[in-house]
Design a protein around this motif. Structure first.
Motif, PDB file in Angstrom:
ATOM      1  N   PHE A   1      43.497  19.748 -70.266  1.00 17.51           N
ATOM      2  CA  PHE A   1      42.629  20.718 -70.943  1.00 17.51           C
ATOM      3  C   PHE A   1      41.888  21.590 -69.930  1.00 17.51           C
ATOM      4  O   PHE A   1      41.827  22.818 -70.077  1.00 17.51           O
ATOM      5  CB  PHE A   1      41.628  19.959 -71.817  1.00 17.51           C
ATOM      6  CG  PHE A   1      40.764  20.830 -72.689  1.00 17.51           C
ATOM      7  CD1 PHE A   1      41.154  21.158 -73.975  1.00 17.51           C
ATOM      8  CD2 PHE A   1      39.551  21.317 -72.220  1.00 17.51           C
ATOM      9  CE1 PHE A   1      40.359  21.960 -74.783  1.00 17.51           C
ATOM     10  CE2 PHE A   1      38.750  22.119 -73.009  1.00 17.51           C
ATOM     11  CZ  PHE A   1      39.163  22.442 -74.307  1.00 17.51           C
ATOM     12  N   ILE A   2      41.336  20.967 -68.912  1.00 18.55           N
ATOM     13  CA  ILE A   2      40.535  21.691 -67.922  1.00 18.55           C
ATOM     14  C   ILE A   2      41.418  22.523 -66.999  1.00 18.55           C
ATOM     15  O   ILE A   2      41.143  23.704 -66.743  1.00 18.55           O
ATOM     16  CB  ILE A   2      39.671  20.701 -67.120  1.00 18.55           C
ATOM     17  CG1 ILE A   2      38.619  20.060 -68.044  1.00 18.55           C
ATOM     18  CG2 ILE A   2      39.002  21.398 -65.937  1.00 18.55           C
ATOM     19  CD1 ILE A   2      37.895  18.884 -67.428  1.00 18.55           C
ATOM     20  N   GLU A   3      42.493  21.941 -66.480  1.00 10.54           N
ATOM     21  CA  GLU A   3      43.352  22.656 -65.526  1.00 10.54           C
ATOM     22  C   GLU A   3      44.039  23.851 -66.163  1.00 10.54           C
ATOM     23  O   GLU A   3      44.253  24.870 -65.506  1.00 10.54           O
ATOM     24  CB  GLU A   3      44.390  21.698 -64.939  1.00 10.54           C
ATOM     25  CG  GLU A   3      43.796  20.677 -63.975  1.00 10.54           C
ATOM     26  CD  GLU A   3      44.851  19.795 -63.337  1.00 10.54           C
ATOM     27  OE1 GLU A   3      46.018  19.846 -63.781  1.00 10.54           O
ATOM     28  OE2 GLU A   3      44.502  19.062 -62.384  1.00 10.54           O
ATOM     29  N   GLN A   4      44.387  23.732 -67.453  1.00 11.50           N
ATOM     30  CA  GLN A   4      45.061  24.833 -68.144  1.00 11.50           C
ATOM     31  C   GLN A   4      44.082  25.753 -68.866  1.00 11.50           C
ATOM     32  O   GLN A   4      44.498  26.684 -69.555  1.00 11.50           O
ATOM     33  CB  GLN A   4      46.101  24.276 -69.117  1.00 11.50           C
ATOM     34  CG  GLN A   4      47.221  23.521 -68.441  1.00 11.50           C
ATOM     35  CD  GLN A   4      48.247  22.979 -69.428  1.00 11.50           C
ATOM     36  OE1 GLN A   4      48.247  23.294 -70.611  1.00 11.50           O
ATOM     37  NE2 GLN A   4      49.150  22.140 -68.931  1.00 11.50           N
ATOM     38  N   ASN A   5      42.784  25.463 -68.720  1.00  8.88           N
ATOM     39  CA  ASN A   5      41.739  26.282 -69.337  1.00  8.88           C
ATOM     40  C   ASN A   5      42.006  26.474 -70.838  1.00  8.88           C
ATOM     41  O   ASN A   5      42.008  27.599 -71.349  1.00  8.88           O
ATOM     42  CB  ASN A   5      41.629  27.642 -68.640  1.00  8.88           C
ATOM     43  CG  ASN A   5      40.356  28.373 -68.993  1.00  8.88           C
ATOM     44  OD1 ASN A   5      39.326  27.759 -69.307  1.00  8.88           O
ATOM     45  ND2 ASN A   5      40.411  29.694 -68.983  1.00  8.88           N
ATOM     46  N   LEU A   6      42.194  25.348 -71.536  1.00  4.01           N
ATOM     47  CA  LEU A   6      42.529  25.397 -72.952  1.00  4.01           C
ATOM     48  C   LEU A   6      41.268  25.509 -73.809  1.00  4.01           C
ATOM     49  O   LEU A   6      40.150  25.295 -73.338  1.00  4.01           O
ATOM     50  CB  LEU A   6      43.306  24.137 -73.338  1.00  4.01           C
ATOM     51  CG  LEU A   6      44.607  23.883 -72.581  1.00  4.01           C
ATOM     52  CD1 LEU A   6      45.218  22.543 -73.006  1.00  4.01           C
ATOM     53  CD2 LEU A   6      45.607  25.014 -72.833  1.00  4.01           C
ATOM     54  N   ASP A   7      41.478  25.843 -75.065  1.00  3.22           N
ATOM     55  CA  ASP A   7      40.389  25.889 -76.041  1.00  3.22           C
ATOM     56  C   ASP A   7      40.447  24.732 -77.026  1.00  3.22           C
ATOM     57  O   ASP A   7      39.424  24.314 -77.562  1.00  3.22           O
ATOM     58  CB  ASP A   7      40.439  27.196 -76.841  1.00  3.22           C
ATOM     59  CG  ASP A   7      40.071  28.405 -75.999  1.00  3.22           C
ATOM     60  OD1 ASP A   7      39.072  28.327 -75.262  1.00  3.22           O
ATOM     61  OD2 ASP A   7      40.792  29.419 -76.070  1.00  3.22           O
ATOM     62  N   SER A   8      41.659  24.222 -77.273  1.00  3.23           N
ATOM     63  CA  SER A   8      41.836  23.176 -78.279  1.00  3.23           C
ATOM     64  C   SER A   8      43.063  22.338 -77.927  1.00  3.23           C
ATOM     65  O   SER A   8      44.116  22.883 -77.574  1.00  3.23           O
ATOM     66  CB  SER A   8      42.016  23.826 -79.668  1.00  3.23           C
ATOM     67  OG  SER A   8      42.405  22.880 -80.636  1.00  3.23           O
ATOM     68  N   LEU A   9      42.899  21.020 -78.021  1.00  2.49           N
ATOM     69  CA  LEU A   9      44.001  20.095 -77.723  1.00  2.49           C
ATOM     70  C   LEU A   9      43.904  18.913 -78.676  1.00  2.49           C
ATOM     71  O   LEU A   9      42.802  18.438 -78.985  1.00  2.49           O
ATOM     72  CB  LEU A   9      43.916  19.643 -76.269  1.00  2.49           C
ATOM     73  CG  LEU A   9      44.950  18.628 -75.756  1.00  2.49           C
ATOM     74  CD1 LEU A   9      45.242  18.881 -74.263  1.00  2.49           C
ATOM     75  CD2 LEU A   9      44.463  17.195 -75.940  1.00  2.49           C
ATOM     76  N   VAL A  10      45.056  18.427 -79.135  1.00  6.43           N
ATOM     77  CA  VAL A  10      45.067  17.306 -80.077  1.00  6.43           C
ATOM     78  C   VAL A  10      46.119  16.282 -79.646  1.00  6.43           C
ATOM     79  O   VAL A  10      47.184  16.642 -79.139  1.00  6.43           O
ATOM     80  CB  VAL A  10      45.356  17.791 -81.515  1.00  6.43           C
ATOM     81  CG1 VAL A  10      46.743  18.423 -81.619  1.00  6.43           C
ATOM     82  CG2 VAL A  10      45.211  16.655 -82.518  1.00  6.43           C
ATOM     83  N   ALA A  11      45.805  15.000 -79.835  1.00  2.26           N
ATOM     84  CA  ALA A  11      46.742  13.932 -79.489  1.00  2.26           C
ATOM     85  C   ALA A  11      47.778  13.759 -80.595  1.00  2.26           C
ATOM     86  O   ALA A  11      47.442  13.747 -81.786  1.00  2.26           O
ATOM     87  CB  ALA A  11      45.991  12.624 -79.273  1.00  2.26           C
TER      88      ALA A  11
END
Length: 233
Positions: free
Chosen positions: A124-134
């Protein structure tokens, strides 16, 4: 970076009374999530959202932040997780404590580890994401799943481009959201009103074991079996 681990744990439960405190291998279900969040290298604040005095007391004894108390109106079967989280964010913003990143960790995923959490946060941090779900691969492949209409007719949920007779030939790109973790930026959540938005939310693949969701006693027996097996490895 301020990363908040938010753990929602209301007192009521239809399947198992006081499910969040139900003992599994000598530990309350809730404690598995407390332990995983505490061991995370990225989470620097852990907060509980609960209306239940017993759960809040247990969390406090585990050194979890219990300053926020969930309103009774958000502790019903009708209350949505989004409403619960947005209320917490409003509470934090009033105190100038709004986090940069929020990780929702539902206590019904006791086999989700700190490694799962940190791998997801790292992405999430390295790709500068806004939303991630498992997610995890679907246990029952859509080529074998049916949807029945009111008139009794039915259709497959998904169809292969050509006839497939062996499971080994099935596509392996079908996943199920397992609820083990959601990561989001607060402003994005407020904008979209959901953790998961089609084609915008990044999928984080976990194993089906790590993504087990405890809903009834059968799930608890399964979790205990996995834990006993893991303790012997």
């Amino acid at each position: 970076m301020n990363v908040l681990g938010l753990i929602p744990a209301r007192g009521g439960s239809k399947g198992i009374p006081k499910k969040n405190l139900y003992p599994i291998m000598g530990k309350p279900l809730l404690q598995y999530t407390f332990d995983a969040a505490r061991k995370s290298e990225y989470i620097n604040q852990i907060m509980l959202s609960s209306e239940d005095a017993e759960i809040r007391d247990f969390a406090s004894r585990c050194h979890i932040d219990t300053r926020y108390q969930r309103p009774e109106a958000l502790a019903t079967d009708e209350a949505t997780t989004i409403d619960v989280v947005l209320d917490v964010l409003d509470w934090l913003e009033e105190r100038n404590e709004l986090p940069e990143v929020l990780v929702l960790l539902q206590p019904t995923s006791p086999l989700r580890t700190e490694q799962d959490i940190d791998q997801a946060l790292k992405q999430f941090i390295e790709q500068n994401l806004d939303s991630l779900v498992a997610v995890h691969p679907m246990i029952e492949h859509p080529f074998k799943c049916l949807q029945q209409e009111e008139d009794g007719s039915w259709q497959f949920l998904a169809k292969p481009d050509k006839y497939v007779s062996r499971r080994q030939e099935y596509k392996n790109d079908y996943f199920a959201i397992n609820g083990a973790l959601y990561i989001v930026r607060p402003q994005w959540l407020r904008q979209h009103g959901n953790f998961v938005v089609e084609s915008k939310t990044t999928l984080f693949e976990m194993t089906s074991v790590a993504g087990v969701d405890v809903d009834d006693l059968t799930d608890i027996f399964q979790v205990e079996a996995y834990l006993r097996m893991a303790s012997k490895l």
